[in-house]
Design a protein around this motif. Sequence first.
Motif, PDB file in Angstrom:
ATOM      1  N   GLN A   1       7.485   6.421  -6.513  1.00 19.63           N
ATOM      2  CA  GLN A   1       8.136   5.143  -6.813  1.00 19.63           C
ATOM      3  C   GLN A   1       8.123   4.824  -8.302  1.00 19.63           C
ATOM      4  O   GLN A   1       9.045   4.210  -8.823  1.00 19.63           O
ATOM      5  CB  GLN A   1       7.459   4.023  -6.027  1.00 19.63           C
ATOM      6  CG  GLN A   1       8.106   2.653  -6.203  1.00 19.63           C
ATOM      7  CD  GLN A   1       7.550   1.644  -5.218  1.00 19.63           C
ATOM      8  OE1 GLN A   1       7.005   1.999  -4.180  1.00 19.63           O
ATOM      9  NE2 GLN A   1       7.687   0.371  -5.532  1.00 19.63           N
ATOM     10  N   TYR A   2       7.064   5.238  -8.991  1.00 17.82           N
ATOM     11  CA  TYR A   2       6.926   4.958 -10.424  1.00 17.82           C
ATOM     12  C   TYR A   2       6.856   6.290 -11.170  1.00 17.82           C
ATOM     13  O   TYR A   2       6.165   7.209 -10.752  1.00 17.82           O
ATOM     14  CB  TYR A   2       5.660   4.153 -10.704  1.00 17.82           C
ATOM     15  CG  TYR A   2       5.636   2.814 -10.019  1.00 17.82           C
ATOM     16  CD1 TYR A   2       6.185   1.682 -10.610  1.00 17.82           C
ATOM     17  CD2 TYR A   2       5.067   2.677  -8.756  1.00 17.82           C
ATOM     18  CE1 TYR A   2       6.170   0.457  -9.981  1.00 17.82           C
ATOM     19  CE2 TYR A   2       5.042   1.462  -8.108  1.00 17.82           C
ATOM     20  CZ  TYR A   2       5.595   0.345  -8.722  1.00 17.82           C
ATOM     21  OH  TYR A   2       5.579  -0.872  -8.080  1.00 17.82           O
TER      22      TYR A   2
ATOM     23  N   ARG B   1      -1.528  -2.565  -3.618  1.00 19.66           N
ATOM     24  CA  ARG B   1      -0.174  -2.955  -3.211  1.00 19.66           C
ATOM     25  C   ARG B   1       0.787  -1.986  -3.870  1.00 19.66           C
ATOM     26  O   ARG B   1       0.646  -1.658  -5.050  1.00 19.66           O
ATOM     27  CB  ARG B   1       0.180  -4.390  -3.622  1.00 19.66           C
ATOM     28  CG  ARG B   1      -0.614  -5.461  -2.918  1.00 19.66           C
ATOM     29  CD  ARG B   1       0.091  -6.828  -2.999  1.00 19.66           C
ATOM     30  NE  ARG B   1       0.358  -7.229  -4.368  1.00 19.66           N
ATOM     31  CZ  ARG B   1      -0.488  -7.909  -5.132  1.00 19.66           C
ATOM     32  NH1 ARG B   1      -1.683  -8.246  -4.649  1.00 19.66           N
ATOM     33  NH2 ARG B   1      -0.174  -8.253  -6.363  1.00 19.66           N
ATOM     34  N   MET B   2       1.786  -1.552  -3.138  1.00 19.42           N
ATOM     35  CA  MET B   2       2.730  -0.574  -3.663  1.00 19.42           C
ATOM     36  C   MET B   2       3.717  -1.194  -4.644  1.00 19.42           C
ATOM     37  O   MET B   2       4.059  -0.603  -5.661  1.00 19.42           O
ATOM     38  CB  MET B   2       3.487   0.081  -2.497  1.00 19.42           C
ATOM     39  CG  MET B   2       4.303   1.294  -2.893  1.00 19.42           C
ATOM     40  SD  MET B   2       3.280   2.741  -3.310  1.00 19.42           S
ATOM     41  CE  MET B   2       2.537   3.076  -1.716  1.00 19.42           C
ATOM     42  N   ASP B   3       4.169  -2.421  -4.340  1.00 18.77           N
ATOM     43  CA  ASP B   3       5.228  -3.041  -5.139  1.00 18.77           C
ATOM     44  C   ASP B   3       4.654  -3.868  -6.286  1.00 18.77           C
ATOM     45  O   ASP B   3       3.523  -4.341  -6.233  1.00 18.77           O
ATOM     46  CB  ASP B   3       6.097  -3.935  -4.251  1.00 18.77           C
ATOM     47  CG  ASP B   3       6.822  -3.155  -3.167  1.00 18.77           C
ATOM     48  OD1 ASP B   3       7.199  -1.992  -3.443  1.00 18.77           O
ATOM     49  OD2 ASP B   3       6.996  -3.690  -2.060  1.00 18.77           O
ATOM     50  N   GLY B   4       5.469  -4.048  -7.324  1.00 19.59           N
ATOM     51  CA  GLY B   4       5.131  -4.938  -8.427  1.00 19.59           C
ATOM     52  C   GLY B   4       4.063  -4.424  -9.359  1.00 19.59           C
ATOM     53  O   GLY B   4       3.439  -5.210 -10.085  1.00 19.59           O
TER      54      GLY B   4
END
Length: 255
Positions: free
Chosen positions: A26-27, A77-80
């Motif tokens: 994702q990143y 947490r995966m997001d943000g």
Amino acid sequence: MTRPAIAFVASRTEEAQAALAQISAQYAQVPLAEADVIVALGGDGFMLRTLHRHLALKKPVYGMKLGTVGFLMNQFRMDGLSERLARAQSTVLKPLVMEAVGESGGTATSLAFNEVSLLRQTKQAAHIRVSLNGTVKIDELMCDGILVSTTAGSTAYNLSAHGPILPLGADVLALTPISPFRPRRWRGAILRAGTEVKLEVLDPYKRPVSATADSNEVRDVVEVTVRESRDTTVSLMFDPEHNLEDRILNEQFAY
């Protein structure tokens, strides 16, 4: 907002490795040497290993909890993540330097971000002489062991041994006996961070003692010197709502 260059590292657990595969997809991930920040996925033990392993890179480390204990970690947490890193607060830690002399006369030097501990290796109690800045304070401490803790490490082994919780940034160390038998009334001391602690093992052949700096153990020591490092620091990053200073403070009100 400029996105930080991130290098991910993870413990070998199945959960952490699965999270690593997802989050690195994702990143964009960069090599450790090119990173602005290292994101560590695991528990407190893995965080300590990460700090030791990558200390020379002088990169801030942001941990996310995927392990049993996560006092030094943020919630996973995966997001943000980029936004969390931009908001994160840095806490600078100074490790302890342990110099342990073995029975053969050799010296082993290690760093400890939590504590340096001495423990008996057999069923017999350890006998240890305690000196501060060259002055003997206890001629003979009979105990299972003794430890020197940083402020960040004061809620770990030190607290389990009934040592004091130290406010972060207080510029002090905790000197805490482990199951002391003599002197009966001595329960430890709070020392200035610049204090040099010397621990001499009395009768080391009959009553052998090991010394451990975080997870690095040296067996059959005869003398251990502990002091705060004067030139080594590391930066840990925390979400503002879960910063390390507040966590240590809240531990004093846990029941």
